[in-house]
Design a protein around this motif. Structure first.
Motif, PDB file in Angstrom:
ATOM      1  N   UNK A  66      47.149  42.606  52.806  1.00  0.00           N
ATOM      2  CA  UNK A  66      46.299  42.189  51.654  1.00  0.00           C
ATOM      3  C   UNK A  66      47.286  42.229  50.421  1.00  0.00           C
ATOM      4  N   UNK A  67      46.842  41.452  49.282  1.00  0.00           N
ATOM      5  CA  UNK A  67      47.559  41.509  48.108  1.00  0.00           C
ATOM      6  C   UNK A  67      46.678  41.656  47.028  1.00  0.00           C
ATOM      7  N   UNK A  68      47.249  42.176  45.767  1.00  0.00           N
ATOM      8  CA  UNK A  68      46.351  42.365  44.535  1.00  0.00           C
ATOM      9  C   UNK A  68      46.885  41.271  43.530  1.00  0.00           C
ATOM     10  N   UNK A  69      45.851  40.524  43.287  1.00  0.00           N
ATOM     11  CA  UNK A  69      46.067  39.481  42.470  1.00  0.00           C
ATOM     12  C   UNK A  69      44.972  39.547  41.256  1.00  0.00           C
ATOM     13  N   UNK A  70      44.886  38.327  40.655  1.00  0.00           N
ATOM     14  CA  UNK A  70      43.898  38.249  39.477  1.00  0.00           C
ATOM     15  C   UNK A  70      42.949  37.324  39.665  1.00  0.00           C
ATOM     16  N   UNK A  71      41.933  37.465  38.765  1.00  0.00           N
ATOM     17  CA  UNK A  71      41.025  36.636  38.911  1.00  0.00           C
ATOM     18  C   UNK A  71      40.355  36.398  37.321  1.00  0.00           C
ATOM     19  N   UNK A  72      39.758  35.203  37.074  1.00  0.00           N
ATOM     20  CA  UNK A  72      39.232  35.083  35.841  1.00  0.00           C
ATOM     21  C   UNK A  72      37.870  34.613  36.061  1.00  0.00           C
ATOM     22  N   UNK A  73      36.824  35.386  35.276  1.00  0.00           N
ATOM     23  CA  UNK A  73      35.618  35.183  35.868  1.00  0.00           C
ATOM     24  C   UNK A  73      34.576  34.716  34.654  1.00  0.00           C
ATOM     25  N   UNK A  74      33.807  33.935  34.871  1.00  0.00           N
ATOM     26  CA  UNK A  74      32.862  33.430  33.741  1.00  0.00           C
ATOM     27  C   UNK A  74      31.401  33.371  34.445  1.00  0.00           C
TER      28      UNK A  74
END
Lengths: 467, 467
Positions: free
Chosen positions: A49-57
């Motif tokens: 797995x990886x740890x990434x980023x999300x931008x949420x709206x």
């Protein structure tokens, strides 16, 4: 396995397979590193797995937009339980499984927890025991087979295949496995942190109306636990017995549901239409409000969770050591169903909840699902509905209460209080628009199709097994 | 509306609302242009839809990876039919709607086809008539409410909310609308290209077991069509009548299904697990094997479809003119169900199909769903299963055949032959792994939950209305 043998057997495995799980700085991890261009935390093989980023709206909830770290694991894994009839009673092959994030290191798991990497040639390691039963289903009867979600606040659209199969062939019994009936397993949820999350989600998918699964409860005995540790239930034995009878009726008896099944689907469609959720994958280093130290990735206000690194070493030198990232929660959480008798049938108060990693915007969640600590600084009118009620419920109304763990392969010592409360007649029928009263049978129908009931809701349903 | 009045009324609207739809070079479009950095075809407002690129990788089918243009329209629209009882019989408010891509310009549409832009303040235009009934459901009874997909080969994860509601209030009747019973509408699918795609998908969601909807068929009369144009059905009236009775039993009668409902869900889960589908959005200018001319975006081998631009001008100068892109297919297609009596119950042969724009990898499709022309150059063993059978079926086995249109707001003169064939006893039970025999009741249960049956499958189901 005889009832009285279970806890000694489990304790034996907990002692025998002692591991030292130690927090380490990120730079001491092997094969894991932060990708230069994105800051994403990845494995050198590109797998796991990886740890990434999300931008949420979103227009759901009080916060319209934010960014956060999230676990990305796009492969569908298998969570499978192999069953077999002995003396006409169905038994479930359960595993005493060590995971680095587990409280007490070893918990009871399904027969198989396998990622796709486990059974494709990309992965060089040994394949997990009993996996072949689930890869070739030709010789088995399939009792449960459904894709289900995991935590939508932590995973980006992750799903696992929840499988229960029955074989009639010989099954060699390996040391760290045991055969239990559904009745025996049901008793284990009364204790804290014995049945792991993967086992609970698979068991929650069991259709209550399948006769061969009802047989499995025949040898149910309450004494499988050496000492039941769920001590917060203040209800009398009489009221628990009454609750048990009402539950069965809500699950399989004649029904007087408040809403037709089509009405539930309409409610869900309406909310999937109303709530917008825009999730964009971004590099982890662009996530705002979070920072990375040598030891962890943390929110600037100390909220939510941290990403940490651990090394895992066995006392027994024959077992390999490894390092990996884990998610460490900043506080315990609470998941609770409020249950009420309506028209003579028990109804569960469910919530349609938007979480950023959800596969289809909205999933059905328990009445209350939140981190306890994070609301202490929040104005009462901004706290989640019904939280105050759950925290202050009279103990004689509590039908179930125990601490249950999240997946120890990803989460470090994460446990949530699982509570079921039967409210009295004065509790209001009227609820906010994204809440609905449904019967147990309706809830179980929704579990049959993928991505309708979230993992917290399913796991809490599995806690009904003790009844 | 009386049966004999319908075709004159429709013809009248087709004459009265004549539009000139003319192909134009892309550069003559207003407000639409190719974004410089990506080459995507977008509207200046950022609304409506855009044509972008996707890169697809999958282990389904003979082509492991490709790139292609695709329509991106992430908003959930409303396709709604308003109904009301007159003299105790439910009537459906249908609209004679002009769309630039329609064959014959005007087809019969649901009461409302609205994008989200239509009812948010972003959009400055008038809101569509009757929309308010669907935005505030408080005064109505909801008969159908479900999110459903559109063409997965053309749209990226597009969904619409399919709604049928019943009102008891007064409904002013506008000129281009009419009240029809379900029986009357059912007759209209016998003719080519009268009922538009949006109407067909909404109607396919009607639960056959809802008594108030069965009432709606009371005034069914076969003479609503001036001249039925579906002439390819070679079956005798007797065999059609027998098929009608068998269909009803397969939908609502006692069942002897080949597979339990859980077995169907297992089959689907297995295939969602087996088939990988990786879809990445890419700039349109990076799509390989396609080229852009002044007039169209086309595949280098002339296959699949082209993206064109049109201008739309009304004879009547009071109506605004506009320009827009449309998708023009390179050949007609075919969608067909093979149906067979098994254990005394009619079963439909369905296919689990992976299309790149699918919301959840796999959706249930008709037995055959393909472009007819594109397989003429293909080796017979690479043609889709059962295509040869459908193309060469004896005409007395054909139970339904007509040409039906795709959405005229996006597709230019796209029509597909819709066929239902009842195979005889010698047709094999054994089918490839991604095919399954299911009853009509089971198929309709699957339509109740979102994203299980694809738009071709649903629309073909709506064609059963003529029976």
């Amino acid at each position: 396995m005889r009832n009285q043998d279970f806890m000694p057997w489990l304790e034996n495995h907990r002692r025998a397979r002692r591991f030292r799980v130690k927090r380490i700085p990120f730079e001491e991890m092997q094969a894991w590193s932060f990708e230069r261009s994105t800051g994403n935390l990845v494995h050198a093989s590109g797998r796991f797995f990886s740890v990434e980023g999300i931008w949420v709206s979103t227009n759901f909830g009080p916060v319209p937009q934010w960014s956060q770290p999230i676990i990305v694991q796009p492969e569908i894994g298998i969570l499978g339980i192999l069953t077999k009839k002995f003396n006409g009673v169905l038994h479930f092959l359960m595993q005493a499984k060590m995971e680095p994030g587990n409280i007490d290191t070893v918990q009871l798991a399904p027969t198989v927890q396998a990622t796709r990497s486990n059974f494709t040639r990309v992965h060089r390691g040994k394949t997990p025991p009993y996996l072949d039963y689930f890869l070739d289903l030709a010789g088995s009867r399939v009792l449960v087979d459904v894709l289900q979600s995991e935590q939508g606040a932590r995973f980006l659209r992750k799903r696992n295949r929840n499988l229960i199969i029955e074989t009639t062939g010989d099954v060699p019994l390996r040391e760290e496995y045991c055969w239990l009936t559904l009745g025996q397993i049901g008793q284990l949820v009364r204790a804290d942190n014995i049945l792991n999350m993967d086992a609970r989600t698979v068991l929650s998918c069991i259709p209550l109306d399948a006769p061969e699964l009802q047989d499995a409860t025949i040898s149910q005995l309450p004494s499988v636990l050496a000492e039941p540790t769920a001590t917060d239930v203040g209800a009398s034995l009489d009221s628990l017995e009454g609750f048990r009878v009402d539950l069965l009726r809500s699950a399989v008896g004649p029904q007087h549901p408040m809403h037709a099944f089509e009405g539930i689907l309409h409610w869900l469609t309406q909310l999937k239409f109303r709530y917008e959720l825009d999730v964009e994958r971004i590099p982890l280093k662009l996530v705002q409000g979070w920072r990375r130290t040598d030891l962890q990735i943390e929110h600037e206000d100390g909220k939510y969770f941290t990403v940490i690194a651990v090394s895992v070493d066995a006392d027994n030198r024959e077992v390999p050591s490894w390092t990996q990232p884990l998610i460490k929660p900043c506080q315990e959480g609470i998941v609770a169903f409020l249950v009420k008798s309506i028209n003579g049938t028990l109804h569960f108060l469910v919530q349609a909840k938007v979480e950023p990693g959800n596969f289809d915007t909205v999933e059905i969640a328990p009445t209350v699902q939140c981190l306890t600590g994070s609301y202490q600084r929040v104005r009462p009118d901004r706290r989640p509905p019904f939280l105050e009620y759950v925290l202050n419920a009279p103990s004689e109304r509590v039908r179930f209460s125990s601490l249950q763990s999240e997946e120890g392969g990803r989460f470090f010592h994460e446990q949530n209080r699982n509570i079921i409360i039967e409210v009295d007649g004065s509790f209001p029928y009227e609820v906010p628009v994204n809440y609905l009263w449904v019967t147990l049978r309706q809830l179980r129908q929704l579990v049959k199709v993928n991505n309708y009931v979230n993992v917290q809701g399913r796991c809490l349903l599995s806690c009904l097994g003790y009844l």
